[in-house]
Design a protein around this motif. Structure first.
Motif, PDB file in Angstrom:
ATOM      1  N   GLU A  58      63.777  29.679  28.372  1.00 40.14           N
ATOM      2  CA  GLU A  58      64.784  29.809  27.315  1.00 40.14           C
ATOM      3  C   GLU A  58      64.244  29.360  25.966  1.00 40.14           C
ATOM      4  O   GLU A  58      63.493  28.399  25.870  1.00 40.14           O
ATOM      5  N   ASP A  59      64.643  30.078  24.932  1.00 42.33           N
ATOM      6  CA  ASP A  59      64.267  29.688  23.576  1.00 42.33           C
ATOM      7  C   ASP A  59      64.924  28.373  23.209  1.00 42.33           C
ATOM      8  O   ASP A  59      66.019  28.055  23.662  1.00 42.33           O
ATOM      9  N   ARG A  60      64.244  27.634  22.367  1.00 41.45           N
ATOM     10  CA  ARG A  60      64.831  26.416  21.823  1.00 41.45           C
ATOM     11  C   ARG A  60      65.910  26.788  20.809  1.00 41.45           C
ATOM     12  O   ARG A  60      65.921  27.891  20.281  1.00 41.45           O
ATOM     13  N   THR A  61      66.776  25.830  20.526  1.00 38.39           N
ATOM     14  CA  THR A  61      67.814  26.060  19.524  1.00 38.39           C
ATOM     15  C   THR A  61      67.170  26.022  18.135  1.00 38.39           C
ATOM     16  O   THR A  61      66.042  25.531  17.988  1.00 38.39           O
ATOM     17  N   ARG A  64      63.595  24.157  16.941  1.00 39.12           N
ATOM     18  CA  ARG A  64      62.454  24.926  16.453  1.00 39.12           C
ATOM     19  C   ARG A  64      62.006  24.454  15.077  1.00 39.12           C
ATOM     20  O   ARG A  64      60.828  24.485  14.756  1.00 39.12           O
ATOM     21  N   ALA A 116      71.153  18.471  19.169  1.00 40.84           N
ATOM     22  CA  ALA A 116      71.351  19.462  20.233  1.00 40.84           C
ATOM     23  C   ALA A 116      71.740  18.720  21.506  1.00 40.84           C
ATOM     24  O   ALA A 116      71.782  17.486  21.537  1.00 40.84           O
ATOM     25  N   ARG A 153      69.386  24.307  30.094  1.00 37.51           N
ATOM     26  CA  ARG A 153      69.402  24.929  28.761  1.00 37.51           C
ATOM     27  C   ARG A 153      69.507  23.891  27.667  1.00 37.51           C
ATOM     28  O   ARG A 153      69.932  22.763  27.899  1.00 37.51           O
ATOM     29  N   PHE A 154      69.119  24.319  26.472  1.00 35.72           N
ATOM     30  CA  PHE A 154      69.401  23.597  25.235  1.00 35.72           C
ATOM     31  C   PHE A 154      70.562  24.314  24.563  1.00 35.72           C
ATOM     32  O   PHE A 154      70.702  25.531  24.689  1.00 35.72           O
ATOM     33  N   SER A 155      71.380  23.586  23.833  1.00 35.45           N
ATOM     34  CA  SER A 155      72.419  24.239  23.048  1.00 35.45           C
ATOM     35  C   SER A 155      72.776  23.385  21.843  1.00 35.45           C
ATOM     36  O   SER A 155      72.503  22.190  21.805  1.00 35.45           O
ATOM     37  N   GLU A 156      73.347  24.054  20.854  1.00 28.17           N
ATOM     38  CA  GLU A 156      73.879  23.387  19.671  1.00 28.17           C
ATOM     39  C   GLU A 156      75.353  23.766  19.590  1.00 28.17           C
ATOM     40  O   GLU A 156      75.888  24.370  20.492  1.00 28.17           O
TER      41      GLU A 156
END
Length: 199
Positions: free
Chosen positions: A28-31, A35, A81, A96-99
């Motif tokens: 998964e992409d970082r938030t 980044r 995050a 996952r990461f999320s904001e």
């Protein structure tokens, strides 16, 4: 009184730290914040995340089940995050990461809870059907954080954004809030046919 935060399972924390330390370790992409900000990043305030189920079934007691652990990711003295580790058949894995708004609202609710006169074990309680997340302040500070459901005297603090008609950051006794959620999720029982419908 201070909150008595239970330690997260070591493999759950390790999976999050691995994802933070190596951008290529997870798919998964970082938030955006992860980044852009240079780091270093830390994983703090581990909270077990429970999913509340059965709330819309009038005859059944609401049940909760552990879904994972959530960590506030901090950089430069502020939360930027969250990271989640989830339970799998093989143990714990980074999820996952999320904001978004729940980052700041979790931090605010935890700060607010620190000023309460009673000690609590903090957890998160998710009600997916209402898109609702609450800080669950469990009265038994020695309980296994992976088990149990909300007791009548536990406090539930809805995080912002909260569903319409439910005040964010207001501590509700579980015995008071759970019936409100049940009413919102229970299909309306009609006592007779609607006008204009077949009898």
């Amino acid at each position: 009184m201070p909150l008595l935060v239970p330690p997260a399972p070591a493999p759950a924390l390790r999976s999050v730290l691995t994802a933070l330390g190596s951008p290529t370790a997870v798919r998964e992409d970082r938030t955006p914040a992860l980044r852009v900000l240079p780091g270093p990043f830390t994983a703090e305030a581990p909270l077990p995340v429970h999913i509340l189920g059965g709330i819309g079934q009038p005859a059944a007691a609401p049940l909760s089940r552990l879904a994972g652990w959530r960590f506030l990711i901090r950089c430069g003295g502020r939360s930027v995050a969250v990271a989640e580790a989830r339970v799998t058949a093989d143990g714990w894995a980074f999820s996952r990461f999320s904001e978004g708004p729940y980052v700041k609202s979790t931090e605010q609710a935890l700060t607010q809870a620190e000023s309460l006169p009673t000690a609590y074990q903090p957890r998160l309680l998710s009600v997916p059907e209402l898109y609702m997340l609450t800080l669950w302040l469990h009265g038994d500070t020695t309980a296994d954080p992976a088990t149990g459901g909300p007791a009548a005297g536990d406090l539930l603090v809805p995080l912002a954004p909260a569903p319409p008609g439910i005040a964010a950051y207001r501590p509700y006794r579980a015995a008071d809030l759970l019936p409100v959620l049940r009413v919102r999720l229970t299909p309306r029982q009609l006592s007779g046919p609607l006008l204009g419908s077949p009898a």
